[in-house]
Design a protein around this motif. Sequence first.
Motif, PDB file in Angstrom:
ATOM      1  N   ASN A  91       0.849  -1.190   0.000  1.00  0.00           N
ATOM      2  CA  ASN A  91       0.000   0.000   0.000  1.00  0.00           C
ATOM      3  C   ASN A  91       0.879   1.232   0.000  1.00  0.00           C
ATOM      4  N   PRO A  92       0.926   2.063  -1.045  1.00  0.00           N
ATOM      5  CA  PRO A  92       0.121   1.954  -2.267  1.00  0.00           C
ATOM      6  C   PRO A  92       0.557   0.759  -3.127  1.00  0.00           C
ATOM      7  N   ARG A  93      -0.385   0.292  -3.881  1.00  0.00           N
ATOM      8  CA  ARG A  93      -0.121  -0.852  -4.734  1.00  0.00           C
ATOM      9  C   ARG A  93       0.957  -0.486  -5.757  1.00  0.00           C
ATOM     10  N   ILE A  94       1.921  -1.371  -5.917  1.00  0.00           N
ATOM     11  CA  ILE A  94       3.007  -1.055  -6.851  1.00  0.00           C
ATOM     12  C   ILE A  94       2.541  -1.363  -8.272  1.00  0.00           C
ATOM     13  N   PRO A  95       2.675  -0.413  -9.193  1.00  0.00           N
ATOM     14  CA  PRO A  95       2.182  -0.614 -10.560  1.00  0.00           C
ATOM     15  C   PRO A  95       2.815  -1.845 -11.209  1.00  0.00           C
ATOM     16  N   SER A  96       2.057  -2.438 -12.115  1.00  0.00           N
ATOM     17  CA  SER A  96       2.492  -3.737 -12.641  1.00  0.00           C
ATOM     18  C   SER A  96       3.788  -3.626 -13.437  1.00  0.00           C
ATOM     19  N   HIS A  97       4.044  -2.475 -14.064  1.00  0.00           N
ATOM     20  CA  HIS A  97       5.282  -2.437 -14.849  1.00  0.00           C
ATOM     21  C   HIS A  97       6.512  -2.378 -13.957  1.00  0.00           C
ATOM     22  N   ILE A  98       6.336  -1.868 -12.731  1.00  0.00           N
ATOM     23  CA  ILE A  98       7.473  -1.861 -11.809  1.00  0.00           C
ATOM     24  C   ILE A  98       7.693  -3.253 -11.237  1.00  0.00           C
ATOM     25  N   VAL A  99       6.583  -3.928 -10.949  1.00  0.00           N
ATOM     26  CA  VAL A  99       6.693  -5.322 -10.520  1.00  0.00           C
ATOM     27  C   VAL A  99       7.390  -6.126 -11.612  1.00  0.00           C
ATOM     28  N   ALA A 100       7.019  -5.844 -12.851  1.00  0.00           N
ATOM     29  CA  ALA A 100       7.633  -6.564 -13.970  1.00  0.00           C
ATOM     30  C   ALA A 100       9.128  -6.293 -14.034  1.00  0.00           C
ATOM     31  N   THR A 101       9.509  -5.057 -13.790  1.00  0.00           N
ATOM     32  CA  THR A 101      10.943  -4.751 -13.767  1.00  0.00           C
ATOM     33  C   THR A 101      11.652  -5.574 -12.696  1.00  0.00           C
TER      34      THR A 101
END
Lengths: 261, 387
Positions: free
Chosen positions: B105-115
């Motif tokens: 929280n805040p939710r980490i955006p998916s492109h950062i998770v992807a990185t």
Amino acid sequence: MDEEDSVGANKCPVCGSDPRTHPGLRFKINTKCYHRICEGCVDRHFSSGKAECPVGGCHVSLWKREWRTQTFEDLKIEREVEIRRRVTKILDRREEEFETKRDYDDFLELREELVMNLVFRTDVAATNRKLKEYAQANGIKTDPTDGPEPGAKAPRRKDMAPDAADQSGLIKGLKRIVIPEAKAPYDPFMGMPRTREYYEVKESYITRVRGKPAEAMLAGGYDFAQYMDESLLRAFAGLGVFIEDEMSARDNTAIPVPGPT
Amino acid sequence: MIEDDVYRASSQYRYWSYTKESLARIRQNTNDLASERVRAAFHRAHTAHPAHSSNSHNAVSAGDADADAMEIDVDVDVETLTVDEELKIVEWGCSKIMEMGEAMNPRIPSHIVATAIQYLRRFYLTNSPMTYHPKQIMTCALYLATKADHFYISLAKFVAELANLSEDDVKAPEFLLLQGLRFTLDVRHPMKGLAGGHIEMNVMADEGRLGDISKATGSAKRIGTAADHAKRLLATAAQMTDAYFLYTPSQIWLAAMMVADRELVQIYLHNKLSELSSNEATTSLQQKLMSTISACASLLESYRSPKDDASQRKEIKRIGKKLTVCQNPEKMDIVAVARAKAAEKRGGKDSDVGKALKKRKLERDMMDKDGDVFGPDLRNVPGSGED
Ligand SMILES: [Zn+2]
Ligand SMILES: [Zn+2]
């Protein structure tokens, strides 16, 4: 000049004022006829434009601004300095511009000769003509009052090479003019092309994005075209890169570094 | 094409693109080295406490040590992980990163998770889970990704969101991770390309340039559905497979679209490429592109989430157990080592001043010698141009 000296060096030859009776009287001279008159006479005679020198028998026509205060006590020196100043301003060359030291010395001698010609009034017309030709050929403005007519092309002698440093041919032994190659404007992309081949950001695309913008895009100054360009570049950068082919072509034996070492 | 050269200039192309064979070879190599080290470590641990078994032997002569070693080696042979098992464990780490990103929280955006996931995958190309367990690395990878991709979370806040974790746990492996990543933090994702492609497809359909697919036949809805599906695939299947190593981002997003709607991609590519220019080069390019994208698509399709597969879950559990057994016993505690280093830096200041000066000078000399710190000329990027 000479009669002035005998009559009484300090009297104004026009109105006869004497600094001994008029304290604070100031004199002015001009560099054409070198007559010396008082400030009051200058004001009187030249306020309404160009006029003849008021000294008796002298018909040189002058502007008011051509009158100035004398620098040297001796008007002969004043005149020689003035001539030197004028000639060196025209014949203004540095030693580096000559092929050899000898050429530079020749140039200095030539300049001295021309100066002396003018100082001693020998060959004045020829000397002035030479200077004028040189000045015109090299684009030097001699006299702001009677400079070359606007639009007049510098005369070019046919026997001169086009890259000769002095087109009038007066000064010999100058180095040829080497026009430096124009430098290309600085390119931060080091020659990488900035055009695109796979796509083109058309207006229709931008309208499309503008139609339903995301929250971040509502910020002031947000550039939809930029966004579209970036998205499309990301979409097609590497479309035609076939890693299987390109990487096996590269020497992949070095483990684990496939990149340039 | 110019855009292709733009991609060739990226570190993802230069350092992190492989053929299937070289990828397998690198993993095998890493696995071999790590297994060897684990065995050697177990062996040493054994000889260090030989109390009961071979006490007399050692006392007799040191010359016999080698012979002993062989003998004991056989005794303590541990079963190490295979390449596939290592890969499974890494994938487990990747899915954990995904969960962490969602739970945060805040939710980490998916492109950062992807990185972050790509960092982990890249790291484990040259490092084995037997040497460093993914759970030591993955939090650091996620935190590093937030920093690299401009999604700022303070470390204290980041740690507070995760259970049983200290700041040092996140911080300590950072340099190790960076080293494993060869200091290249840029990951080219296909997500942004998908957004651009989505718009272009829509525009082409509106203008009647997509053949049968047009506004009248509900193109927007069809493209939208496909794009949504593709987006989900890019966040999961593309991350959990080797897609990033084997294909370029443009090929990956097109492949994801193809999984969602094969006909759409075919028509789109056909029309797009023939609009560019219609000579033989484009037809061969088109064929090659279609086969490459199809290959990528089947790779994406092959992915099955372990969540909905009980046997896979079981498999992970088994490998996890095996890993606790064969984890390199000598492997240092990353956190402790980092702490010791920091302490060393703070202590022994006086004696180290000269040393530090010398080191700095050496570094400066190195810098002068190799003026190439910013990489090669943009133009002369290897692999670009004609070849
Ligand atoms: Zn007067
Ligand atoms: Zn006069």
